[in-house]
Motif scaffolding. Structure first.
Motif, PDB file in Angstrom:
ATOM      1  N   ALA A  31       0.843  -1.195   0.000  1.00 62.54           N
ATOM      2  CA  ALA A  31       0.000   0.000   0.000  1.00 62.54           C
ATOM      3  C   ALA A  31       0.879   1.246   0.000  1.00 62.54           C
ATOM      4  N   ARG A  89      -2.119   8.537  -5.868  1.00 58.64           N
ATOM      5  CA  ARG A  89      -2.089   7.212  -5.275  1.00 58.64           C
ATOM      6  C   ARG A  89      -2.297   6.128  -6.319  1.00 58.64           C
ATOM      7  N   ASP A  91      -3.376   1.777  -6.313  1.00 59.79           N
ATOM      8  CA  ASP A  91      -3.862   0.669  -5.496  1.00 59.79           C
ATOM      9  C   ASP A  91      -2.698  -0.166  -4.988  1.00 59.79           C
ATOM     10  N   ARG A  92      -2.943  -0.891  -3.903  1.00 60.21           N
ATOM     11  CA  ARG A  92      -1.930  -1.787  -3.344  1.00 60.21           C
ATOM     12  C   ARG A  92      -1.376  -2.752  -4.402  1.00 60.21           C
ATOM     13  N   ASP A  93      -2.264  -3.327  -5.218  1.00 62.12           N
ATOM     14  CA  ASP A  93      -1.852  -4.379  -6.150  1.00 62.12           C
ATOM     15  C   ASP A  93      -1.400  -3.847  -7.507  1.00 62.12           C
ATOM     16  N   THR A  94      -1.487  -2.537  -7.712  1.00 59.91           N
ATOM     17  CA  THR A  94      -1.045  -1.937  -8.974  1.00 59.91           C
ATOM     18  C   THR A  94       0.411  -1.501  -8.848  1.00 59.91           C
ATOM     19  N   ARG A 135     -15.810  -2.738  -1.679  1.00 57.98           N
ATOM     20  CA  ARG A 135     -15.361  -2.717  -3.070  1.00 57.98           C
ATOM     21  C   ARG A 135     -16.123  -1.608  -3.793  1.00 57.98           C
ATOM     22  N   THR A 193     -11.220   5.452  -7.115  1.00 53.42           N
ATOM     23  CA  THR A 193     -10.668   4.234  -6.537  1.00 53.42           C
ATOM     24  C   THR A 193     -11.074   3.013  -7.357  1.00 53.42           C
ATOM     25  N   HIS A 194     -10.080   2.184  -7.717  1.00 56.31           N
ATOM     26  CA  HIS A 194     -10.304   0.945  -8.467  1.00 56.31           C
ATOM     27  C   HIS A 194     -10.974   1.178  -9.817  1.00 56.31           C
ATOM     28  N   ARG A 219      -9.991  -1.167 -12.798  1.00 54.70           N
ATOM     29  CA  ARG A 219     -10.369  -2.551 -12.510  1.00 54.70           C
ATOM     30  C   ARG A 219     -11.877  -2.755 -12.669  1.00 54.70           C
ATOM     31  N   ASP A 254      -6.987 -10.399 -10.977  1.00 48.79           N
ATOM     32  CA  ASP A 254      -7.747  -9.529 -10.074  1.00 48.79           C
ATOM     33  C   ASP A 254      -8.537 -10.385  -9.079  1.00 48.79           C
TER      34      ASP A 254
END
Length: 230
Positions: free
Chosen positions: A27, A58, A60-63, A122, A158-159, A162, A175
């Motif tokens: 993160a 910012r 995302d954590r997984d990006t 989500r 946010t997101h 995705r 994902d």
């Protein structure tokens, strides 16, 4: 996961701006419960200044990929204005399952946050209300049940990418939240913040920074014969 040496992930540096290659799985800042975050490593990026840099936006954590930092408060204010006014050109690359309905286009679909005890929180497309969100896409290659997309978010929800890819019927490979089936263990999100273009200086060309592809994403593209020189 241990925090990497961020000075070794530096893609660009000048008096106002740093751009680092954010690793996936960490993160950018600690949440309410704490935990590992990139901000904990920003002190290594002072490069002689009295305080560490701070986040200008910012991911995302997984990006993974290009993440801009302002080196001091004045720089942060300038960068914040550029992002807020939509003047920063952001390009993402993604490997998605299936294909979008057209080779290129733009999805304008508002998003809203939802939460439940079962799955946590989500984002989802909003039928009414929500926050306006727009993403342009262009297909760079397709084969073997996957498509390689260039994505340009015109808003910064946010997101957003995705959720919009899933709404197009082609969720991003790996994902764990928005794909219709849970990815195999060890398969990470194949979403890369590929480049940033920032009109930071009035009398100069925009600062343009590109992040190299991580090994796993490059290997997936190469295995399908997609040309990587785009």
């Amino acid at each position: 996961m241990a925090l990497p040496d961020l000075s070794k992930r530096l893609l660009y540096r000048d008096g106002l701006l740093l751009v680092i290659d954010k690793p996936a799985g960490i993160a950018v800042h600690a949440g309410p419960s704490g935990g590992l975050s990139l901000e904990a490593g920003f002190d290594a990026l002072r490069f002689g200044l009295p305080r560490p840099p701070a986040l200008a936006h910012r991911l995302d954590r997984d990006t993974s990929g290009c993440l801009a930092l302002g080196r001091h408060p004045k720089a942060l204010r300038k960068l914040a204005a550029l992002f807020r006014e939509g003047r920063v050109e952001k390009v993402y690359w993604a490997l998605v399952m299936g294909a979008p309905p057209e080779p290129e286009g733009q999805l304008d679909r508002a998003l809203e946050k939802m939460s439940s005890r079962e799955v946590g929180w989500r984002m989802r497309p909003a039928d009414k209300g929500g926050l306006q969100a727009s993403t342009r896409w262009r297909t760079l290659g397709s084969g073997g049940g996957l498509s390689w997309l260039e994505l340009r978010p015109l808003t910064g929800r946010t997101h957003q990418i995705r959720v919009h890819c899933a709404a197009l019927g082609c969720p991003i490979l790996g994902d764990p939240v928005y794909a219709t089936t849970r990815p195999p263990a060890g398969l990470r999100l194949h979403l890369r913040a590929r480049s940033l273009r920032l009109p930071l200086y009035r009398s100069k060309e925009p600062v343009a920074v590109t992040a190299p592809l991580p090994d796993d994403m490059a290997a997936t593209l190469a295995a399908r014969g997609f040309p990587l020189n785009q």
